[in-house]
Design an enzyme around this catalytic site. Structure first.
Site, PDB file in Angstrom:
ATOM      1  N   SER A  11       4.103  -2.256  10.167  1.00  0.00           N
ATOM      2  CA  SER A  11       5.565  -2.220  10.235  1.00  0.00           C
ATOM      3  C   SER A  11       6.216  -3.555   9.867  1.00  0.00           C
ATOM      4  O   SER A  11       7.217  -3.951  10.479  1.00  0.00           O
ATOM      5  CB  SER A  11       6.021  -1.745  11.621  1.00  0.00           C
ATOM      6  OG  SER A  11       5.565  -0.418  11.856  1.00  0.00           O
TER       7      SER A  11
ATOM      8  N   HIS B   6      -9.199   0.897   5.682  1.00  0.00           N
ATOM      9  CA  HIS B   6      -7.861   1.075   6.262  1.00  0.00           C
ATOM     10  C   HIS B   6      -7.986   2.002   7.471  1.00  0.00           C
ATOM     11  O   HIS B   6      -8.808   2.927   7.472  1.00  0.00           O
ATOM     12  CB  HIS B   6      -6.920   1.675   5.211  1.00  0.00           C
ATOM     13  CG  HIS B   6      -5.485   1.690   5.642  1.00  0.00           C
ATOM     14  ND1 HIS B   6      -4.987   2.658   6.490  1.00  0.00           N
ATOM     15  CD2 HIS B   6      -4.459   0.854   5.364  1.00  0.00           C
ATOM     16  CE1 HIS B   6      -3.703   2.416   6.711  1.00  0.00           C
ATOM     17  NE2 HIS B   6      -3.357   1.324   6.037  1.00  0.00           N
TER      18      HIS B   6
ATOM     19  N   GLU C 184      -6.354   4.451   8.407  1.00  0.00           N
ATOM     20  CA  GLU C 184      -6.241   5.889   8.099  1.00  0.00           C
ATOM     21  C   GLU C 184      -7.563   6.424   7.557  1.00  0.00           C
ATOM     22  O   GLU C 184      -7.938   7.571   7.829  1.00  0.00           O
ATOM     23  CB  GLU C 184      -5.076   6.119   7.116  1.00  0.00           C
ATOM     24  CG  GLU C 184      -3.740   5.940   7.822  1.00  0.00           C
ATOM     25  CD  GLU C 184      -2.599   5.477   6.932  1.00  0.00           C
ATOM     26  OE1 GLU C 184      -2.698   5.554   5.697  1.00  0.00           O
ATOM     27  OE2 GLU C 184      -1.578   5.014   7.503  1.00  0.00           O
TER      28      GLU C 184
ATOM     29  N   ASN D  24       0.858  -1.190   0.000  1.00  0.00           N
ATOM     30  CA  ASN D  24       0.000   0.000   0.000  1.00  0.00           C
ATOM     31  C   ASN D  24       0.893   1.240   0.000  1.00  0.00           C
ATOM     32  O   ASN D  24       1.517   1.551   1.010  1.00  0.00           O
ATOM     33  CB  ASN D  24      -0.883  -0.039   1.261  1.00  0.00           C
ATOM     34  CG  ASN D  24      -1.644   1.252   1.481  1.00  0.00           C
ATOM     35  OD1 ASN D  24      -1.811   2.056   0.565  1.00  0.00           O
ATOM     36  ND2 ASN D  24      -2.109   1.456   2.711  1.00  0.00           N
TER      37      ASN D  24
ATOM     38  N   GLU E 293      -4.558  -5.216  11.071  1.00  0.00           N
ATOM     39  CA  GLU E 293      -3.516  -4.193  11.209  1.00  0.00           C
ATOM     40  C   GLU E 293      -3.722  -3.442  12.520  1.00  0.00           C
ATOM     41  O   GLU E 293      -4.535  -2.494  12.576  1.00  0.00           O
ATOM     42  CB  GLU E 293      -3.617  -3.188  10.059  1.00  0.00           C
ATOM     43  CG  GLU E 293      -3.428  -3.808   8.687  1.00  0.00           C
ATOM     44  CD  GLU E 293      -2.984  -2.756   7.686  1.00  0.00           C
ATOM     45  OE1 GLU E 293      -1.891  -2.925   7.148  1.00  0.00           O
ATOM     46  OE2 GLU E 293      -3.688  -1.762   7.478  1.00  0.00           O
TER      47      GLU E 293
ATOM     48  N   GLY F  89       3.068   2.162  10.616  1.00  0.00           N
ATOM     49  CA  GLY F  89       4.005   3.267  10.399  1.00  0.00           C
ATOM     50  C   GLY F  89       4.796   3.667  11.635  1.00  0.00           C
ATOM     51  O   GLY F  89       5.448   4.707  11.650  1.00  0.00           O
TER      52      GLY F  89
ATOM     53  N   LYS G 113       0.016   4.235  -0.059  1.00  0.00           N
ATOM     54  CA  LYS G 113      -0.644   5.397   0.557  1.00  0.00           C
ATOM     55  C   LYS G 113      -0.514   6.606  -0.399  1.00  0.00           C
ATOM     56  O   LYS G 113      -0.494   6.409  -1.617  1.00  0.00           O
ATOM     57  CB  LYS G 113      -0.064   5.701   1.934  1.00  0.00           C
ATOM     58  CG  LYS G 113       0.034   4.453   2.799  1.00  0.00           C
ATOM     59  CD  LYS G 113       0.331   4.770   4.219  1.00  0.00           C
ATOM     60  CE  LYS G 113       0.607   3.478   4.970  1.00  0.00           C
ATOM     61  NZ  LYS G 113       0.475   3.615   6.396  1.00  0.00           N
TER      62      LYS G 113
HETATM   63  C1  PEP Z   1      -0.380   0.055   6.095  1.00  0.00           C
HETATM   64  O1  PEP Z   1      -0.445   1.224   5.765  1.00  0.00           O
HETATM   65  O2  PEP Z   1      -1.316  -0.712   5.804  1.00  0.00           O
HETATM   66  C2  PEP Z   1       0.786  -0.390   6.850  1.00  0.00           C
HETATM   67  C3  PEP Z   1       0.789  -1.592   7.361  1.00  0.00           C
HETATM   68  O3  PEP Z   1       1.824   0.501   6.973  1.00  0.00           O
HETATM   69  P1  PEP Z   1       3.321   0.195   7.548  1.00  0.00           P
HETATM   70  O4  PEP Z   1       3.776  -1.097   6.926  1.00  0.00           O
HETATM   71  O5  PEP Z   1       4.122   1.364   7.119  1.00  0.00           O
HETATM   72  O6  PEP Z   1       3.173   0.067   9.021  1.00  0.00           O
END
Ligand code: PEP
Length: 252
Positions: free
Chosen positions: A211, A95, A97, A9, A167, A173, A11
């Site tokens: 992450s 998601h 966000e 992703n 997640e 992040g 973003k």
């Molecule tokens: C994500 O945005 O779905 C995500 C898992 O981000 P990151 O891997 O940067 O934590």
């Protein structure tokens, strides 16, 4: 047999140049993956065409969000029918966000999931608890509720078009990852919720996100209920992203 998926992703990151270089590298390497992993790239919608052209069919492509309508006077929105028309196979829905910054609710997630599967695309439905919820011992119940409500409109024939991504919000992040054991426990719990809902739980792929990097992917992907990863930051680095794809064990 569950699909094994590693999805990147991007973003709101990327450019035409990144689409060319990163996808070019991933496309060249994806052919040599011998562990059955499906590689998915989810760029900003404006770069879908560039990514599809560069991918030459070696990787699947998705969009990060769709509106809750299929067409009309909704300036700035795109629909799942448009994503399909453009050549996508996947749509991210819910998601964290989108939930936290744009106020998306479980009810809205359910509406979008229904439209996505009706378009014949696969919805990657994101769920996960905040740090506060985890520290209050509510992680499993919060995630179970997101699963039940977000997937409440899925009809029996449409489960094949559902993938879930667990997640934890505190891991996105931040550089903090759930331990492989904690992630496995949550995935097992999600699978039992799916079973209670009458879904073919053993056939639904459950991805872990938060992450994920090349140095923690192997431990996560070796867990029995973790069928792949949703990767944010690390998917913007072609070599790191392909390394993560390679860590999937061939036998699982
Ligand atoms: C994500 O945005 O779905 C995500 C898992 O981000 P990151 O891997 O940067 O934590």
């Amino acid at each position: 047999m569950r699909r094994k998926i590693v999805a990147g992703n991007w973003k709101m990151n990327g450019s035409k140049d990144l689409s060319e270089k990163l996808v070019g590298y991933v496309q060249a390497e994806a052919g040599s993956l011998d562990n059955g992993v499906e590689v998915v790239i989810i760029p900003p919608a404006i770069y879908i065409r560039d990514v599809l052209r560069q991918a030459e069919g070696a990787v699947s492509v998705g969009v990060q969000n769709v509106g809750q309508w299929q067409s009309g006077a909704y300036t700035g929105e795109i629909s799942s029918e448009m994503a399909k028309d453009a050549g996508c196979d996947y749509v991210l829905v819910g998601h964290s966000e989108r939930r936290q910054i744009f106020g998306e609710t479980d009810e809205l997630v359910a509406e979008k999931v229904a439209l996505v599967v009706a378009s014949g695309l696969t919805a990657i439905v994101c769920v996960g608890e905040t740090l506060e919820e985890r520290e209050s011992g509510l992680a499993e119940s919060v995630v179970a509720s997101q699963v039940r409500l977000g997937l409440s409109a899925v009809s029996p024939g449409d489960w094949k078009n559902i993938v879930l991504a667990y997640e934890p919000v505190w891991a996105i992040g931040t550089g903090k990852t759930a331990t492989a054991e904690d992630a496995q426990a949550m995935h097992a719990s999600i699978r039992s919720v799916l079973k209670e809902m009458g879904a073919p739980a053993e056939e639904i792929s459950l991805l872990y996100g938060g992450s994920v990097k090349a140095d923690n992917a192997a431990a996560l992907f070796s867990e029995s209920d973790i069928d792949g990863g949703l990767i944010g930051g690390a998917s913007l680095d072609a070599k790191e992203f392909i390394s993560i794809c390679r860590y999937f064990p061939a036998s699982s």
